[in-house]
Design an enzyme around this catalytic site. Structure first.
Site, PDB file in Angstrom:
ATOM      1  N   GLY A 176     -16.076   2.521  -0.290  1.00 39.14           N
ATOM      2  CA  GLY A 176     -17.482   2.383   0.088  1.00 39.14           C
ATOM      3  C   GLY A 176     -18.297   3.666   0.023  1.00 39.14           C
ATOM      4  O   GLY A 176     -19.318   3.731  -0.661  1.00 39.14           O
ATOM      5  N   ASP A 198       0.814  -1.216   0.000  1.00 43.41           N
ATOM      6  CA  ASP A 198       0.000   0.000   0.000  1.00 43.41           C
ATOM      7  C   ASP A 198       0.847   1.267   0.000  1.00 43.41           C
ATOM      8  O   ASP A 198       0.344   2.351  -0.268  1.00 43.41           O
ATOM      9  CB  ASP A 198      -0.923   0.014   1.230  1.00 43.41           C
ATOM     10  CG  ASP A 198      -2.293  -0.501   0.877  1.00 43.41           C
ATOM     11  OD1 ASP A 198      -2.769  -0.190  -0.223  1.00 43.41           O
ATOM     12  OD2 ASP A 198      -2.879  -1.220   1.698  1.00 43.41           O
ATOM     13  N   SER A 222     -13.957   2.866   5.262  1.00 40.30           N
ATOM     14  CA  SER A 222     -13.805   2.929   6.721  1.00 40.30           C
ATOM     15  C   SER A 222     -12.526   3.677   7.039  1.00 40.30           C
ATOM     16  O   SER A 222     -12.468   4.522   7.919  1.00 40.30           O
ATOM     17  CB  SER A 222     -13.699   1.538   7.312  1.00 40.30           C
ATOM     18  OG  SER A 222     -14.764   0.776   6.917  1.00 40.30           O
ATOM     19  N   MET A 225     -21.168   5.267   7.842  1.00 39.09           N
ATOM     20  CA  MET A 225     -21.757   6.450   7.208  1.00 39.09           C
ATOM     21  C   MET A 225     -23.240   6.258   6.901  1.00 39.09           C
ATOM     22  O   MET A 225     -24.022   7.202   6.988  1.00 39.09           O
ATOM     23  CB  MET A 225     -20.964   6.779   5.928  1.00 39.09           C
ATOM     24  CG  MET A 225     -21.417   8.010   5.223  1.00 39.09           C
ATOM     25  SD  MET A 225     -21.376   9.500   6.261  1.00 39.09           S
ATOM     26  CE  MET A 225     -19.725  10.121   5.970  1.00 39.09           C
ATOM     27  N   ARG A 226     -23.637   5.024   6.562  1.00 36.53           N
ATOM     28  CA  ARG A 226     -25.059   4.795   6.254  1.00 36.53           C
ATOM     29  C   ARG A 226     -25.934   5.110   7.461  1.00 36.53           C
ATOM     30  O   ARG A 226     -26.991   5.724   7.338  1.00 36.53           O
ATOM     31  CB  ARG A 226     -25.296   3.340   5.830  1.00 36.53           C
ATOM     32  CG  ARG A 226     -24.891   3.086   4.410  1.00 36.53           C
ATOM     33  CD  ARG A 226     -24.826   1.620   4.131  1.00 36.53           C
ATOM     34  NE  ARG A 226     -23.794   0.986   4.962  1.00 36.53           N
ATOM     35  CZ  ARG A 226     -23.280  -0.204   4.724  1.00 36.53           C
ATOM     36  NH1 ARG A 226     -23.706  -0.916   3.707  1.00 36.53           N
ATOM     37  NH2 ARG A 226     -22.340  -0.702   5.505  1.00 36.53           N
ATOM     38  N   GLY A 256     -17.244   6.713  -1.131  1.00 33.68           N
ATOM     39  CA  GLY A 256     -16.980   7.414  -2.393  1.00 33.68           C
ATOM     40  C   GLY A 256     -17.765   6.842  -3.560  1.00 33.68           C
ATOM     41  O   GLY A 256     -18.232   7.573  -4.433  1.00 33.68           O
TER      42      GLY A 256
END
Ligand code: ADP
Length: 361
Positions: free
Chosen positions: A329, A151, A212, A285-286, A331
């Site tokens: 997720g 990464d 996340s 976020m949901r 975005g």
């Protein structure tokens, strides 16, 4: 018999994997994708084929003792059942930290594994689990080639000036520098831009990886110029449970005034801050978008504000901005967040196609 390659992303409580088969034209094609989640609590194994059809859905009894090795055995057994006529020829691992040495993927041998193990203190919540994946595969198929994909690697292209903290030089030499993360996601975006948005591929782009974990990367002509994450994956944007950019003086104060030691501060900053900490409701976020609690609205406002502020900083690093890309997720799936971010970025010339935004999820 066809060949297959397995890719693995081993996290603290999950094993995500994909299987790619090499077809007749030798281009790897996705054959299956899945995960074992809830390792250490309530493990659950799900996988689907390339068309999204479920291949397995299995629950295991609640179990705090079984770890990655046990579930690698489960995965290995399932792969043999499912892909019996296929020869597994290699495994690719997502590894969070490649330090300063690795700017591209590397074949794993004992010396590489030792170097990567030495980096565990720099990414204590991810690196040990990533490496456990390598060890688990080596334990049951020692001859199988394994490759580490980092990464941090994509960000090794940073100009030197973006590679320093203003600490005494010896700390830089010891590896205390901004590395940047989510590089595999950014590298993927840079790789598909020539096809998806050719007008941006050679230009100045900021990619917002909002999951996340969340970060942003400034990319010019396909190369990383700077990013919001630094020495660890705590810096930059506020995230589901991580604080994002924080005055280092706060850490000193937590220690002195609240008597929190390093472990307690680490737990706090990684697990109890961000959307969860500010809302006091959820890290998801949901949940916050669906809530009418003013604390949820405040957490979302802060999330969007910080993105706007970092967008300004990364635009400065790029000397201008040609496009903004959203991924991960939040975005990819939240039209409302994309709209709010773009509304704040109007001063940079960002214009949103409302219809396309709404139809995009
Ligand atoms: P990870 O970093 O764990 O891979 P993801 O990229 O899957 O995370 O993103 C997880 C985040 O995406 C969560 O905050 C989740 O609430 C959010 N998310 C997923 N779907 C939606 C949606 N439809 N609207 C808003 N947020 C969403």
């Amino acid at each position: 018999m066809s060949d297959a390659v397995l890719t693995i992303n081993a996290g603290s409580s999950s094993l995500k994997f994909s299987v790619y088969e090499t077809g007749e034209d030798d281009r790897p094609a996705l054959a299956a994708k899945g995960q074992i989640e809830g390792i250490g609590t309530s493990p659950r194994f799900t996988a689907a084929d390339a068309a999204g059809r479920s291949l397995v859905e299995r629950r295991f009894p609640d179990d705090r003792t079984s770890g990655h090795p046990e579930f690698f055995r489960v995965l290995g057994g399932w792969l043999r059942e499912q892909f019996g006529g296929t020869e597994l020829i290699g495994v690719g691992h997502r590894i969070v930290h490649g330090g300063v040495d690795y700017a591209k993927p590397v074949r794993i041998d004992p010396a590489v594994l030792e170097k990567l193990t030495a980096l565990c203190p720099l990414a204590p919540l991810h690196q040990p689990h990533n490496l456990a994946g390598i060890r688990a595969v080596a334990a049951f198929r020692p001859e199988l080639p394994q490759v580490a994909c980092f990464d941090t690697a994509f960000h090794r292209a940073h100009p030197e000036v973006a590679d320093w903290y203003a600490l005494p030089r010896r700390f830089h030499d010891d590896g205390i520098r901004p590395y940047g993360f989510h590089g595999l996601s950014y590298e993927y975006i840079a790789g598909v831009l020539p096809e998806t948005a050719p007008e941006l591929a050679a230009g100045r782009v900021v990619v917002a990886h909002l999951g996340s974990g969340a970060s942003m990367c400034a990319i010019r002509a396909g190369r990383s110029i700077d990013s919001t994450m630094g020495f660890t994956a705590l810096d930059g944007l506020l995230m589901g449970t991580r604080c994002g950019a924080l005055d280092p003086g706060v850490v000193l104060h937590l220690n002195r005034a609240y008597r929190l030691d390093a472990d307690a501060i680490e737990r706090l900053l990684y697990h109890d801050c961000g959307l969860k900490g500010v809302s006091g409701i959820s890290n998801d976020m949901r949940d916050l978008l669906a809530s009418d609690d003013p604390r949820a609205a405040q957490a979302i406002e802060l999330f969007v504000y910080r993105i706007g502020r970092e967008l300004g900083a990364l635009t400065a690093a790029l000397d201008g901005l040609d496009g903004l890309v959203f991924t991960a997720g939040i975005g990819e799936r939240s039209a409302a967040i994309r709209e709010r971010v773009c509304a704040r970025a109007g001063w940079l010339g960002i214009e949103l196609d409302d219809a396309a935004n709404r139809s995009g999820g």
